[in-house]
Motif scaffolding. Structure first.
Motif, PDB file in Angstrom:
ATOM      1  N   ASP A  96      13.102   9.741   9.930  1.00 57.50           N
ATOM      2  CA  ASP A  96      12.022   8.981   9.287  1.00 57.50           C
ATOM      3  C   ASP A  96      10.953   9.961   9.068  1.00 57.50           C
ATOM      4  OD1 ASP A  96      13.345   6.803   9.770  1.00 57.50           O
ATOM      5  OD2 ASP A  96      12.185   5.772  11.349  1.00 57.50           O
ATOM      6  N   ARG A  97      10.196   9.914   8.078  1.00 58.01           N
ATOM      7  CA  ARG A  97       9.127  10.738   7.400  1.00 58.01           C
ATOM      8  C   ARG A  97       8.057   9.676   6.892  1.00 58.01           C
ATOM      9  NH1 ARG A  97      10.501  16.220   7.756  1.00 58.01           N
ATOM     10  NH2 ARG A  97       8.566  16.737   6.603  1.00 58.01           N
ATOM     11  N   ILE A  98       6.958   9.941   7.424  1.00 57.96           N
ATOM     12  CA  ILE A  98       5.676   9.021   6.788  1.00 57.96           C
ATOM     13  C   ILE A  98       4.591   9.784   6.628  1.00 57.96           C
ATOM     14  CG2 ILE A  98       4.126   7.158   7.290  1.00 57.96           C
ATOM     15  CD1 ILE A  98       7.000   6.298   6.597  1.00 57.96           C
ATOM     16  N   ALA A  99       3.849   9.796   5.324  1.00 56.74           N
ATOM     17  CA  ALA A  99       2.640  10.558   5.181  1.00 56.74           C
ATOM     18  C   ALA A  99       1.483   9.422   5.075  1.00 56.74           C
ATOM     19  CB  ALA A  99       2.590  11.186   4.149  1.00 56.74           C
ATOM     20  N   VAL A 100       0.496   9.388   5.803  1.00 52.59           N
ATOM     21  CA  VAL A 100      -0.463   8.451   5.571  1.00 52.59           C
ATOM     22  C   VAL A 100      -1.849   9.008   5.068  1.00 52.59           C
ATOM     23  CG1 VAL A 100      -2.212   6.748   6.929  1.00 52.59           C
ATOM     24  CG2 VAL A 100       0.190   6.839   7.629  1.00 52.59           C
ATOM     25  N   GLU A 101      -2.422   8.378   4.044  1.00 49.90           N
ATOM     26  CA  GLU A 101      -3.657   8.990   3.309  1.00 49.90           C
ATOM     27  C   GLU A 101      -4.761   7.900   3.294  1.00 49.90           C
ATOM     28  OE1 GLU A 101      -2.582   9.595  -0.634  1.00 49.90           O
ATOM     29  OE2 GLU A 101      -1.183  11.305   0.119  1.00 49.90           O
ATOM     30  N   LEU A 102      -5.912   8.163   3.808  1.00 48.91           N
ATOM     31  CA  LEU A 102      -6.894   7.473   4.250  1.00 48.91           C
ATOM     32  C   LEU A 102      -8.279   7.814   3.114  1.00 48.91           C
ATOM     33  CD1 LEU A 102      -6.826   7.434   7.930  1.00 48.91           C
ATOM     34  CD2 LEU A 102      -5.914   5.794   6.480  1.00 48.91           C
ATOM     35  N   GLN A 103      -9.073   6.552   2.856  1.00 49.72           N
ATOM     36  CA  GLN A 103     -10.161   6.886   2.426  1.00 49.72           C
ATOM     37  C   GLN A 103     -11.298   6.342   3.301  1.00 49.72           C
ATOM     38  OE1 GLN A 103     -10.719   8.210  -1.076  1.00 49.72           O
ATOM     39  NE2 GLN A 103     -12.888   8.517  -0.459  1.00 49.72           N
ATOM     40  N   LEU A 104     -11.922   7.135   4.213  1.00 51.28           N
ATOM     41  CA  LEU A 104     -12.819   6.751   5.195  1.00 51.28           C
ATOM     42  C   LEU A 104     -14.148   6.759   4.810  1.00 51.28           C
ATOM     43  CD1 LEU A 104     -11.459   8.226   8.607  1.00 51.28           C
ATOM     44  CD2 LEU A 104     -10.892   5.997   7.827  1.00 51.28           C
ATOM     45  N   GLN A 105     -14.868   5.711   4.934  1.00 42.08           N
ATOM     46  CA  GLN A 105     -16.216   5.834   4.488  1.00 42.08           C
ATOM     47  C   GLN A 105     -17.096   5.091   5.612  1.00 42.08           C
ATOM     48  OE1 GLN A 105     -16.392   4.251   0.477  1.00 42.08           O
ATOM     49  NE2 GLN A 105     -15.540   5.992  -0.398  1.00 42.08           N
ATOM     50  N   GLN A 106     -18.439   5.562   5.872  1.00 43.36           N
ATOM     51  CA  GLN A 106     -19.172   5.078   6.801  1.00 43.36           C
ATOM     52  C   GLN A 106     -18.387   4.096   8.186  1.00 43.36           C
ATOM     53  OE1 GLN A 106     -21.258   2.721   4.204  1.00 43.36           O
ATOM     54  NE2 GLN A 106     -22.710   4.353   3.887  1.00 43.36           N
ATOM     55  N   GLY A 107     -17.480   4.866   8.653  1.00 39.22           N
ATOM     56  CA  GLY A 107     -16.662   4.526   9.725  1.00 39.22           C
ATOM     57  C   GLY A 107     -15.639   3.304   9.414  1.00 39.22           C
ATOM     58  N   ARG A 108     -15.355   3.204   8.396  1.00 43.63           N
ATOM     59  CA  ARG A 108     -14.518   2.112   7.814  1.00 43.63           C
ATOM     60  C   ARG A 108     -13.261   2.672   7.112  1.00 43.63           C
ATOM     61  NH1 ARG A 108     -15.316  -3.261   7.672  1.00 43.63           N
ATOM     62  NH2 ARG A 108     -17.184  -2.953   8.467  1.00 43.63           N
TER      63      ARG A 108
ATOM     64  N   ASN B 207       0.781  -1.337  -0.091  1.00 42.98           N
ATOM     65  CA  ASN B 207      -0.044  -0.051   0.049  1.00 42.98           C
ATOM     66  C   ASN B 207       0.885   1.358  -0.057  1.00 42.98           C
ATOM     67  OD1 ASN B 207      -2.573  -1.263   0.275  1.00 42.98           O
ATOM     68  ND2 ASN B 207      -1.836  -2.051   2.243  1.00 42.98           N
ATOM     69  N   PHE B 208       1.925   1.324  -0.654  1.00 45.58           N
ATOM     70  CA  PHE B 208       2.959   2.459  -0.859  1.00 45.58           C
ATOM     71  C   PHE B 208       2.641   2.999  -1.968  1.00 45.58           C
ATOM     72  CE2 PHE B 208       6.773   4.754  -1.773  1.00 45.58           C
ATOM     73  CZ  PHE B 208       7.085   5.264  -0.553  1.00 45.58           C
ATOM     74  N   GLY B 209       2.238   4.488  -1.833  1.00 45.05           N
ATOM     75  CA  GLY B 209       1.855   5.415  -3.058  1.00 45.05           C
ATOM     76  C   GLY B 209       0.708   6.261  -2.309  1.00 45.05           C
ATOM     77  N   HIS B 210       0.367   7.013  -3.155  1.00 44.46           N
ATOM     78  CA  HIS B 210      -0.665   8.191  -2.887  1.00 44.46           C
ATOM     79  C   HIS B 210      -2.052   7.557  -3.370  1.00 44.46           C
ATOM     80  CE1 HIS B 210       1.871  11.327  -2.004  1.00 44.46           C
ATOM     81  NE2 HIS B 210       2.782  10.813  -3.019  1.00 44.46           N
ATOM     82  N   LEU B 211      -3.157   8.229  -2.868  1.00 42.49           N
ATOM     83  CA  LEU B 211      -4.419   7.675  -3.111  1.00 42.49           C
ATOM     84  C   LEU B 211      -5.243   9.122  -3.663  1.00 42.49           C
ATOM     85  CD1 LEU B 211      -6.273   7.007   0.539  1.00 42.49           C
ATOM     86  CD2 LEU B 211      -5.960   5.382  -1.610  1.00 42.49           C
ATOM     87  N   PRO B 212      -5.855   8.485  -4.847  1.00 40.30           N
ATOM     88  CA  PRO B 212      -6.184   9.756  -5.660  1.00 40.30           C
ATOM     89  C   PRO B 212      -7.136  10.666  -5.074  1.00 40.30           C
ATOM     90  CG  PRO B 212      -7.029   7.442  -6.721  1.00 40.30           C
ATOM     91  CD  PRO B 212      -6.237   7.310  -5.190  1.00 40.30           C
ATOM     92  N   GLN B 213      -7.927  10.346  -4.163  1.00 38.48           N
ATOM     93  CA  GLN B 213      -8.596  11.428  -3.308  1.00 38.48           C
ATOM     94  C   GLN B 213      -8.897  11.181  -1.798  1.00 38.48           C
ATOM     95  OE1 GLN B 213     -12.255  11.719  -6.038  1.00 38.48           O
ATOM     96  NE2 GLN B 213     -11.561  13.636  -6.724  1.00 38.48           N
ATOM     97  N   PRO B 214      -7.850  11.243  -1.163  1.00 43.54           N
ATOM     98  CA  PRO B 214      -7.950  10.819   0.196  1.00 43.54           C
ATOM     99  C   PRO B 214      -8.882  11.732   1.107  1.00 43.54           C
ATOM    100  CG  PRO B 214      -5.815  12.063  -0.084  1.00 43.54           C
ATOM    101  CD  PRO B 214      -6.532  11.843  -1.262  1.00 43.54           C
ATOM    102  N   THR B 215      -9.648  11.225   1.917  1.00 46.36           N
ATOM    103  CA  THR B 215     -10.785  12.063   2.793  1.00 46.36           C
ATOM    104  C   THR B 215     -10.066  12.431   4.215  1.00 46.36           C
ATOM    105  OG1 THR B 215     -11.555  10.100   3.823  1.00 46.36           O
ATOM    106  CG2 THR B 215     -12.734  10.651   2.082  1.00 46.36           C
ATOM    107  N   HIS B 216      -8.929  11.995   4.263  1.00 41.80           N
ATOM    108  CA  HIS B 216      -8.160  12.177   5.631  1.00 41.80           C
ATOM    109  C   HIS B 216      -6.471  11.647   5.300  1.00 41.80           C
ATOM    110  CE1 HIS B 216     -12.246  11.215   7.070  1.00 41.80           C
ATOM    111  NE2 HIS B 216     -12.058  11.864   8.219  1.00 41.80           N
ATOM    112  N   GLN B 217      -5.808  12.438   6.019  1.00 41.47           N
ATOM    113  CA  GLN B 217      -4.236  12.649   5.886  1.00 41.47           C
ATOM    114  C   GLN B 217      -3.591  12.816   6.938  1.00 41.47           C
ATOM    115  OE1 GLN B 217      -3.196  14.158   2.138  1.00 41.47           O
ATOM    116  NE2 GLN B 217      -4.293  15.842   2.467  1.00 41.47           N
TER     117      GLN B 217
END
Length: 159
Positions: A46-58, A26-36
């Protein structure tokens, strides 16, 4: 500094860390993250960026980018596999168990960590615990993100 409790644990740890460092999931960018959120460990770079696609609590989808030591990259890679598709509450609970194992508050055999238990050996090396927790730290801040893509440091206590 003392080593791991046994050769088998040490070998599993090294194998898992190297595999996830070589080929992070799961390395790379999400097209449209909802949270990051981004995390840095000032003591080692060390530097880490996390991108999430959260939908309906998941956690519908998750990606990460950045660079770090083998422990940081392996832990973050394994984290993405462990939380992808799970409810946010389950991801938060897993983070709490993982942190408790690394800080010695919970025995590895008592924690529901799945494959993540292979990183329990990090607890033997206090200076590396922040490395293993950086991606998790960013994940918790991303979940709490209100759209500003916060930047966090491991100097803060993990959420």
């Amino acid at each position: 500094m003392t080593g791991f409790t046994g050769n088998a644990e040490n070998e599993l740890y090294q194998e898992v860390v190297l595999e996830h460092k070589r080929a992070p999931r799961n390395f790379g960018h999400l097209p449209q993250p909802t949270h990051q959120a981004q995390g840095t460990n000032p003591s080692c770079g060390d530097r880490i960026a996390v991108e999430l696609q959260l939908q309906q609590g998941r956690v519908q989808d998750i990606r990460f980018t950045g660079q770090g030591c083998a422990i940081c990259m392996a832990s973050t890679s394994m984290m993405t596999e462990a939380v992808k598709g799970k409810e946010v509450a389950a991801a938060q609970a897993l983070q709490q168990h993982f942190r408790a194992v690394l800080t010695g508050e919970e025995a590895p055999e008592d924690a529901p960590l799945g494959k993540l238990v292979s990183l329990a050996g990090v607890r033997q090396y206090p200076s590396r615990i922040k490395c293993a927790l950086l991606g998790w730290h960013a994940l918790m801040h991303a979940i709490a993100d209100n759209g500003n893509g916060q930047s966090v440091s491991t100097e803060e206590e993990p959420a």
